[in-house]
Design an enzyme around this catalytic site. Structure first.
Site, PDB file in Angstrom:
ATOM      1  N   GLU A   1      -1.294 -30.693  -3.212  1.00  0.00           N
ATOM      2  CA  GLU A   1      -2.312 -30.122  -4.343  1.00  0.00           C
ATOM      3  C   GLU A   1      -1.553 -29.656  -5.317  1.00  0.00           C
ATOM      4  O   GLU A   1      -1.852 -28.839  -6.102  1.00  0.00           O
ATOM      5  CB  GLU A   1      -3.500 -29.254  -3.764  1.00  0.00           C
ATOM      6  CG  GLU A   1      -4.059 -29.884  -2.761  1.00  0.00           C
ATOM      7  CD  GLU A   1      -5.451 -29.311  -2.454  1.00  0.00           C
ATOM      8  OE1 GLU A   1      -5.936 -28.427  -3.092  1.00  0.00           O
ATOM      9  OE2 GLU A   1      -5.922 -29.338  -1.241  1.00  0.00           O
TER      10      GLU A   1
ATOM     11  N   SER B   1       3.077 -35.517  -7.274  1.00  0.00           N
ATOM     12  CA  SER B   1       2.866 -34.282  -8.185  1.00  0.00           C
ATOM     13  C   SER B   1       2.320 -34.752  -9.340  1.00  0.00           C
ATOM     14  O   SER B   1       1.638 -33.953 -10.283  1.00  0.00           O
ATOM     15  CB  SER B   1       4.171 -33.499  -8.388  1.00  0.00           C
ATOM     16  OG  SER B   1       4.457 -32.882  -6.924  1.00  0.00           O
TER      17      SER B   1
ATOM     18  N   ILE C   1      -2.463 -39.406   1.985  1.00  0.00           N
ATOM     19  CA  ILE C   1      -3.804 -39.164   1.955  1.00  0.00           C
ATOM     20  C   ILE C   1      -4.318 -38.428   3.329  1.00  0.00           C
ATOM     21  O   ILE C   1      -4.001 -39.186   4.423  1.00  0.00           O
ATOM     22  CB  ILE C   1      -4.379 -40.352   1.652  1.00  0.00           C
ATOM     23  CG1 ILE C   1      -3.918 -41.099   0.502  1.00  0.00           C
ATOM     24  CG2 ILE C   1      -6.017 -40.139   1.794  1.00  0.00           C
ATOM     25  CD1 ILE C   1      -4.229 -40.291  -0.690  1.00  0.00           C
TER      26      ILE C   1
ATOM     27  N   PRO D   1       2.387 -43.685  -3.933  1.00  0.00           N
ATOM     28  CA  PRO D   1       3.803 -43.703  -3.895  1.00  0.00           C
ATOM     29  C   PRO D   1       4.603 -43.239  -4.925  1.00  0.00           C
ATOM     30  O   PRO D   1       5.411 -42.547  -5.080  1.00  0.00           O
ATOM     31  CB  PRO D   1       4.275 -45.094  -3.644  1.00  0.00           C
ATOM     32  CG  PRO D   1       3.004 -45.804  -2.801  1.00  0.00           C
ATOM     33  CD  PRO D   1       1.830 -45.072  -3.527  1.00  0.00           C
TER      34      PRO D   1
END
Length: 383
Positions: free
Chosen positions: A367, A129, A163, A125
């Protein structure tokens, strides 16, 4: 069994074959799945066709160029199959690259066959990034019954969020803090089966259709045999995994851009307006030219980054970031432009471009968001 392609001509041929295979064998299975949930029949088909073994090899490394070819080609015809394959590869790669003998023997054959679902559990949470800000705790627990076999173990406490494949995966590569260091220091990777006591989770409903969820850790036991790589060196392992997969995220984006471009070229050639086909309008023809040029440039940048990775050249982090940044931003532009060319029909539920419009947004975030990629590139310029 499918095999890697080498050489430009063979890669082009392989791409055409994979597009056709995806449309014929994978698209129907994907259509029967529930959006936002793991499609196990699709994974089983990917395993049966030998495609998963190319991203989850039982021996040898994953070739970045082959991974990019797979993701671009599958994305062109079936984004769901592309995502299922990529998430299996991402979740399993730490074990492929750094797993011990027991971990590899237990999980890699099952993941490569599509019988077990893998997941890469890094984000939290408060650590998306900024992945180095992760707070999941691995607290020393002495002997952990049934896991550590009398050795010193840990218990995991905290939460993971965003996830992929959670909470439906069978095994997770989980990154947690085992040491007192801040930021990247003191992080360890663990391989955690889904049936461990104290592990829970919930699915998240997102804009895009791929499976995403949360994981909760309430004293989940892990031991030395669950460590992937070395204690305290998990963050480096995570970043190395992302360096491999970032160019292939760009390849996913290029595949979607090519599908949107081809659909637009066909539509503009057939659709008549103002006394002729749309392609004869300069505004449309110039837009198509810009879409084609940017897509071709993105594809070349992805290919260059993947080739550099496979060759072990320096500057891979910057090249991977450039490939992901440019390709995902390009795909957003191309898909949006394709919607504009098609008009209202592209917004109808079930249209190819309606699907791509929802799919293309997320790769600019996961990513490492585009802003993170720019930060990586700038830092590498001064390294």
């Amino acid at each position: 069994m499918a095999t890697p392609f080498t050489g430009e001509g063979e890669r082009r041929k392989g791409s055409v074959e994979l597009r056709a295979l995806a449309a014929r064998r994978l698209r129907p299975v994907a259509d029967r799945g529930a959006p936002g949930r793991v499609n196990r029949p699709l994974l089983a088909t990917l395993g049966e066709l030998g495609l998963l073994s190319r991203v989850v090899p039982l021996a040898g490394p994953v070739r970045a160029l082959d991974l990019c070819l797979l993701r671009e080609s599958l994305a062109y015809s079936c984004t769901e199959a592309e995502t299922a394959l990529a998430l299996q590869g991402l979740g399993a790669h730490p074990v492929v690259a750094h797993g011990n003998r027991a971990q590899r023997a237990r999980w890699l054959p099952e993941i490569a066959a599509g019988r077990a679902v893998a997941a890469f559990a890094l984000s939290e949470p408060g650590a998306g990034s900024d992945a180095a800000a992760l707070e999941l705790r691995a607290e020393p627990a002495g002997a952990v019954s049934g896991v550590a076999a009398g050795a010193v173990g840990w218990r995991l406490h905290g939460e993971k969020r965003w996830i992929s494949n959670a909470p439906q995966a069978d095994v997770y590569t989980v990154f947690a803090r085992t040491g007192p260091g801040s930021r990247a220091a003191g992080v360890t990777a663990f391989l955690v089966p889904a049936d461990r006591p104290g592990l829970g989770g919930e699915p998240l409903e997102m804009l895009g259709p791929h499976p995403l969820g949360t994981l909760t850790f309430d004293g989940v036991p892990v031991g030395p045999g669950d460590v992937v790589g070395e204690v305290g060196r998990g963050f480096r392992l995570a970043m190395a995994t992302l360096d491999l997969f970032r160019p292939s995220v760009g390849a996913f984006a290029v595949g979607m851009a090519r599908a949107a471009l081809d659909a637009s070229v066909a539509h503009a050639g057939e659709r008549r307006a103002f006394g002729g086909p749309l392609k004869d309008l300069q505004a449309v023809s110039h837009l198509l030219a810009e879409m084609a040029t940017r897509t071709e440039a993105a594809g070349l940048l992805v290919q260059a980054a993947a080739t550099a990775y496979d060759a072990g050249e320096p500057g891979v982090a910057a090249r991977s970031a450039m490939a992901k940044l440019f390709a995902t931003e390009t795909a957003q532009y191309v898909v949006d432009s394709a919607v504009q060319i098609h008009g209202a029909r592209a917004l109808a539920r079930g249209h190819l471009l309606e699907h791509l419009y929802r799919e293309v947004r997320a790769p600019r975030i996961y990513e490492g968001a585009s802003e993170v990629q720019r930060t990586i590139i700038a830092k590498e310029l001064y390294r």
